[in-house]
Design an enzyme around this catalytic site. Structure first.
Site, PDB file in Angstrom:
ATOM      1  N   HIS A  57      32.489  78.016-103.591  1.00 61.54           N
ATOM      2  CA  HIS A  57      31.193  78.702-103.575  1.00 61.54           C
ATOM      3  C   HIS A  57      30.190  78.119-102.583  1.00 61.54           C
ATOM      4  O   HIS A  57      29.089  78.649-102.449  1.00 61.54           O
ATOM      5  CB  HIS A  57      30.578  78.661-104.979  1.00 61.54           C
ATOM      6  CG  HIS A  57      30.236  77.274-105.401  1.00 61.54           C
ATOM      7  ND1 HIS A  57      31.194  76.390-105.872  1.00 61.54           N
ATOM      8  CD2 HIS A  57      29.079  76.585-105.372  1.00 61.54           C
ATOM      9  CE1 HIS A  57      30.619  75.227-106.129  1.00 61.54           C
ATOM     10  NE2 HIS A  57      29.331  75.325-105.832  1.00 61.54           N
ATOM     11  N   HIS A  72      25.495  78.324 -99.246  1.00 59.55           N
ATOM     12  CA  HIS A  72      25.803  78.472-100.671  1.00 59.55           C
ATOM     13  C   HIS A  72      26.068  79.940-100.950  1.00 59.55           C
ATOM     14  O   HIS A  72      25.178  80.776-100.785  1.00 59.55           O
ATOM     15  CB  HIS A  72      24.628  77.963-101.516  1.00 59.55           C
ATOM     16  CG  HIS A  72      25.026  77.578-102.901  1.00 59.55           C
ATOM     17  ND1 HIS A  72      25.286  78.501-103.879  1.00 59.55           N
ATOM     18  CD2 HIS A  72      25.234  76.363-103.462  1.00 59.55           C
ATOM     19  CE1 HIS A  72      25.620  77.870-104.991  1.00 59.55           C
ATOM     20  NE2 HIS A  72      25.600  76.566-104.765  1.00 59.55           N
TER      21      HIS A  72
END
Length: 149
Positions: A57, A72
């Site tokens: 992620h 992110h």
């Protein structure tokens, strides 16, 4: 001077619009955010450098000047335990700007109840170290998001 380019296609929205107080308050660092196009896509490296942190992620690439840039992919996506994310490089790899790093699907993230908004943050930087931060408008990989002196 480090030029940081967008790692994915979408709309720049600025950190203040990120639905997470840690990012919206710039506690991680200054930068901007992208509301990604809702289709399977590949997040690419925003700078030339070395992958120093790599998770499904999120990833950090540090350039030759020692500037670390965090990408992110979505908010609270760590809770998805990597499902729907495919790593295309390894920690320690040298990457070029625009090189694919993670394949993912923002629509699937949204379907899982998470925000697909992607902060792009200058780690260990001050807000006044960044120039010309893009906080609105459509962006595509390779477009400049901000410069960093």
């Amino acid at each position: 001077m480090t030029s940081v380019t967008t790692p994915l296609a979408g709309r720049a929205i600025g950190l203040a619009a990120v639905p997470d107080p840690v990012f919206s308050g710039a506690m991680v660092g200054p930068g901007t955010a992208i509301d990604p196009v809702r289709e399977p896509s590949t997040a690419v490296s925003p700078v030339d450098g070395i992958v120093v942190s790599l998770h499904p992620h999120a990833f950090v690439v540090v350039d030759a000047e020692g500037h670390g840039v965090l990408t992110h992919l979505g908010i609270d996506t760590v809770q998805l335990a990597g499902e729907g994310f495919e790593l295309l490089v390894a920690k320690g790899d040298t990457v070029r700007r625009g090189q694919p790093v993670v394949r993912w699907n923002p629509a699937a993230v949204e379907e899982a109840g998470k925000s697909p908004v992607c902060p792009v943050v200058a780690l260990e930087a001050t807000a006044d170290a960044l120039g010309a931060v893009v906080e609105d408008g459509d962006v595509k990989p390779g477009d400049q998001l901000f410069s960093w002196s």
